[in-house]
Design an enzyme around this catalytic site. Structure first.
Site, mmCIF file in Angstrom:
data_model
loop_
_atom_site.group_PDB
_atom_site.id
_atom_site.type_symbol
_atom_site.label_atom_id
_atom_site.label_comp_id
_atom_site.label_asym_id
_atom_site.label_seq_id
_atom_site.Cartn_x
_atom_site.Cartn_y
_atom_site.Cartn_z
ATOM 1 N N ASP A 284 40.276 50.448 36.619
ATOM 2 C CA ASP A 284 39.377 49.001 37.111
ATOM 3 C C ASP A 284 38.444 48.662 35.918
ATOM 4 O O ASP A 284 38.384 49.585 34.823
ATOM 5 C CB ASP A 284 38.531 49.405 38.345
ATOM 6 C CG ASP A 284 37.965 48.097 38.997
ATOM 7 O OD1 ASP A 284 38.278 47.056 38.438
ATOM 8 O OD2 ASP A 284 37.488 48.272 40.316
HETATM 9 C C1 NOJ Z 1 36.373 44.973 39.180
HETATM 10 C C2 NOJ Z 1 36.918 45.158 40.711
HETATM 11 O O1 NOJ Z 1 36.800 46.158 41.187
HETATM 12 C C3 NOJ Z 1 38.549 44.763 40.886
HETATM 13 O O2 NOJ Z 1 39.221 44.821 41.872
HETATM 14 C C4 NOJ Z 1 39.117 43.644 39.799
HETATM 15 O O3 NOJ Z 1 40.471 43.433 40.001
HETATM 16 C C5 NOJ Z 1 38.529 43.865 38.336
HETATM 17 N N1 NOJ Z 1 37.076 43.969 38.292
HETATM 18 C C6 NOJ Z 1 38.920 42.708 37.552
HETATM 19 O O4 NOJ Z 1 38.212 41.659 37.499
#
Ligand code: NOJ
Length: 734
Positions: A284
């Site tokens: 993530d």
């Molecule tokens: C953080 C989030 O937790 C995730 O779900 C998302 O896809 C990413 N950022 C990218 O934006």
């Protein structure tokens, strides 16, 4: 030699290469790459003009990123969208790097791209897998026409905690419904063939357990048992992997003392081991680097090492692999193999997406108009929680509309509106203009509305509430559009109080005091707690969630009965925050009660029951269930029930099958959803509905993840309209 040049100029060679299987083509590319270039494939950068996470400080990093891209140090990007931007960046990757390997372009296409469908939790409320699949399909068609080929969706985190703002992005509390929806979304995004330029690679997230954040606080550590992991958290991932999801994303959270991004046992044992996932695992945003903040890794180098060991192929925005990957590989042959394997998986995805053959494959299409799909999904997502008979609104009734969300064109889009234009939703007020009277009430929030920022609520100014109600005093029915703005749920938006805001409560109280019939249309990204006076005073309550671009006309059509009330809750609505986490499928406990004394599992100040149970939703007609028969079948059992439409208009109901088990040597939920079917009936007509219950569906995992077949004890099958109502059948297993 540039791979792009190799592809486009050396045509005979390229043609020969294209007839080889993907694995062989990947091998031939890998053989040409330096260690630095292999590491580069594992690095993912954000497009700096459209961020969805905390941005690095300063400006010099932009130049550093461009330089990294040119030396082959970037394999994929996120948040770069639009054909011109995608083409421009792709051109650099293809023409200015030594290997010329194209980038892939990821984006959070979570509930639509520019045209937004309802938030995923709302879509789950449709219990309509075809509609959900079609919604993902529509999102893919629109996003791919703008250069995107990878979405960070679906989020398949099970959660029973509506304080956690991200419940808006999931499919609710149930692993069976969640698994079916995970499959539908993966199939919708990916279609039959990933190289079809109208499909997106899907990403199951967040692996794993993120929905169990302690006390519902986002990014918090999680705490769950092995039993919960195997029977609630992992099943939707497994279903999504089986449906062919190309990628998976690590969770931000930590469990059992290990951040998910560094959890080798979870990845190698479960995801890549037991589930057989061989696609790309992406961290993530910054979750590799955050392993130091967790207190788990000593520094960024150590974090990179641990993430690599835990099978994470792509580093999203930590810069850990790019900075330390080469060094780690030179020092440790195992890391060197890990990096090559990560690059292999990434290149395989690039071949499957077709960008190795045509880097601009996703840049050619005309954008489709997917508003009809968004409308359809919005109609099917709303849930009718109460109706004294005022709905559907009869022709000729004078309707007054107010409430801070009635004319809202932003907040009703939902939280993941990365690419939607500001103010692009059709509001309820717009949809009913010329038919109902709309008067503005006091605003819900003040100041800026931004994806990164806290929303500041209007806590005090109730003046316009009085003005609105005075202006609408001659109307027969008042429709109040209240609830949450889209920026009150989603990432980083946990709440301890799930109540309707004070200024909106003021409006509701005063509207009730007029003595008119009041219909509440509640926009929300989660279940909220509606106090008894709010539930009791309303003539009807329609849960609108955040319905997206076409929500206005969709809701107007449901309220006026042009379309039926269709949705059923995918999450339990608690009576009070103190009951949370609350789900329909808890364990019985050793003291289930109720008992006439205190020594049973309960609260002294609140009932154990929810305000509205899982699976619940009214329709504009009524149904009667009778004659449940459960017979043995080749796979297990078949449950059949007669459902009759006892009302005066056509309508559909979701027939739900729940099982309970006792005496198999393991705790089992008091009931667990194992099947459902929607059927539509004309007034006065009836039909027999059959739902299969394969023995396999009764299998449970033990604390070590082993399958335990149901072989002994009592089996109870309940078939009905929601989790707290139905006909029951019981049998004794030998
Ligand atoms: C953080 C989030 O937790 C995730 O779900 C998302 O896809 C990413 N950022 C990218 O934006």
């Amino acid at each position: 030699m540039r791979f792009g040049t190799f592809l486009f100029l050396a045509l005979p060679l390229a043609a020969a290469a294209q007839t080889k299987p993907v694995a062989a083509r990947v091998d031939s590319v890998l053989a040409l790459m330096t260690l630095e270039e292999l590491v580069g494939q594992t690095n993912q950068y954000n497009g700096f003009w459209n961020a969805t996470g905390p941005m690095p400080a300063g400006n010099e990093w932009v130049a550093a990123r461009v330089a990294a891209l040119k030396r082959g140090g970037v394999g994929s990007v996120l948040n770069v969208a639009g054909v011109d931007e995608v083409r421009a960046l792709q051109k650099v990757a293809v023409e200015e790097t030594r290997m010329g390997i194209p980038l892939i372009f990821g984006l959070d296409v979570i509930h639509g791209y520019q045209t937004l469908t309802p938030i995923p939790l709302a879509e789950a409320a449709s219990w309509d897998l075809e509609a959900i699949k079609n919604s993902a399909r529509a999102a893919a068609r629109e996003a791919t026409a703008d250069g995107i080929n990878w979405t960070f969706a679906p989020m398949v985190d099970i959660s029973r905690d509506p304080r956690w703002g991200r419940v808006m992005e999931g499919a609710g509390e149930d692993p069976f419904l969640g698994s079916r929806i995970a499959e539908a979304r993966v199939r919708g995004f990916q279609g039959a063939n990933l190289s079809d330029p109208t499909t997106l690679a899907a990403c199951l997230k967040h692996f794993a357990g993120y929905g169990f954040a302690v006390a519902g606080r986002d990014y918090h550590t999680t705490d769950y048992s092995a039993h919960t992991l195997y029977n609630w958290i992992l099943p939707p991932f497994e279903a999504g992997v089986k449906a062919g999801a190309a990628t998976v994303m690590n969770a931000f959270s930590a469990a059992n003392g290990i951040p998910a991004t560094g959890d080798s046992a979870l990845v190698w044992g479960e995801l890549r081991g037991r589930m057989g996932f061989d696609g790309v695992l992406v961290s993530d945003w910054g979750s590799i680097g955050e392993m130091t903040a967790h207190g788990y890794a000593a520094d960024l180098r150590d974090a990179a090492d641990r993430a690599l060991a835990a099978g994470c192929d792509i580093d999203m925005e930590s810069d850990a692999y790019l900075r330390y990957g080469v060094e780690l590989a030179r020092r440790n042959p195992t890391d060197s193999v890990r990096i090559r394997e990560a690059a292999r998986r990434i290149l395989t995805l690039k071949f499957e997406l077709g960008v190795m053959d045509d880097p601009y494959r996703y840049c050619g299409a005309t954008k489709p108009d997917v508003r009809p799909d968004a409308y359809e999904m919005a109609v099917k997502s709303s849930v009718l929680l109460k109706n004294s008979g005022v709905l559907p609104l009869a022709a000729g009734v004078h309707v007054g509309l107010t409430g801070p969300l009635a004319a809202e064109k932003n907040g009703v889009l939902g939280n993941w509106r990365v690419s939607a234009k500001d103010q692009s939703a059709q509001s309820l007020a717009e949809a009913v203009a010329g038919q109902w009277t709309y008067v503005a009430s006091s605003p819900h929030s003040v100041g800026q509305e931004a994806f990164h920022a806290e929303l500041t609520l209007n806590q005090t100014d109730t003046r316009a509430n009085d003005v609105a109600l005075k202006a609408l005093r001659k109307h027969d029915v008042l429709v109040l559009a209240v609830g949450e703005h889209g920026n009150e749920s989603g990432e980083g938006r946990s709440r301890t109080s799930l109540r309707i805001s004070a200024v909106q409560q003021d409006l509701i109280r005063k509207a009730y005091a007029t003595g008119k019939q009041v219909v509440l249309v509640v926009y929300a990204g989660r279940p909220l707690v509606l106090e008894p006076w709010i539930r009791d005073g309303a003539a009807a309550i329609l849960w609108a969630w955040q319905p997206g671009t076409m929500g206005g006309s969709a809701l107007a059509d449901v309220l006026t009965g042009r379309r039926e009330a269709y949705g059923r809750l995918p999450m339990t609505f608690p009576r009070s925050e103190g009951q949370i986490p609350l789900s329909y499928d808890g364990y019985s406990t050793g003291r289930p009660g109720p008992k006439p004394e205190v020594f049973w599992s309960h609260y002294t100040d609140e009932s154990n029951t929810p305000a509205y149970p899982f699976g619940f939703g009214l329709s504009y007609t009524s149904f009667e269930y009778r004659d449940l028969v459960v017979t043995p079948s080749a796979q297990g059992w078949t449950a059949s029930v007669t459902v009759r439409n006892t009302g005066t208009r056509a309508g559909s109901d979701v027939v739900q099958l729940y099982v309970g088990r006792q005496g198999n040597g393991q705790l089992y939920p008091v009931k667990a959803l194992k099947g459902f079917k929607r059927l539509t009936l004309e007034p006065g007509s009836e039909a027999r509905v059959s739902i299969e219950l394969p023995l396999e569906a009764l299998t449970q995992r033990d604390g070590q993840g082993r399958n335990v077949l149901f072989a002994h004890g009592t089996l109870t099958v309940t078939v009905g309209p929601h989790s707290q109502d139905g006909l029951t059948w019981t049998t004794q297993m030998p």
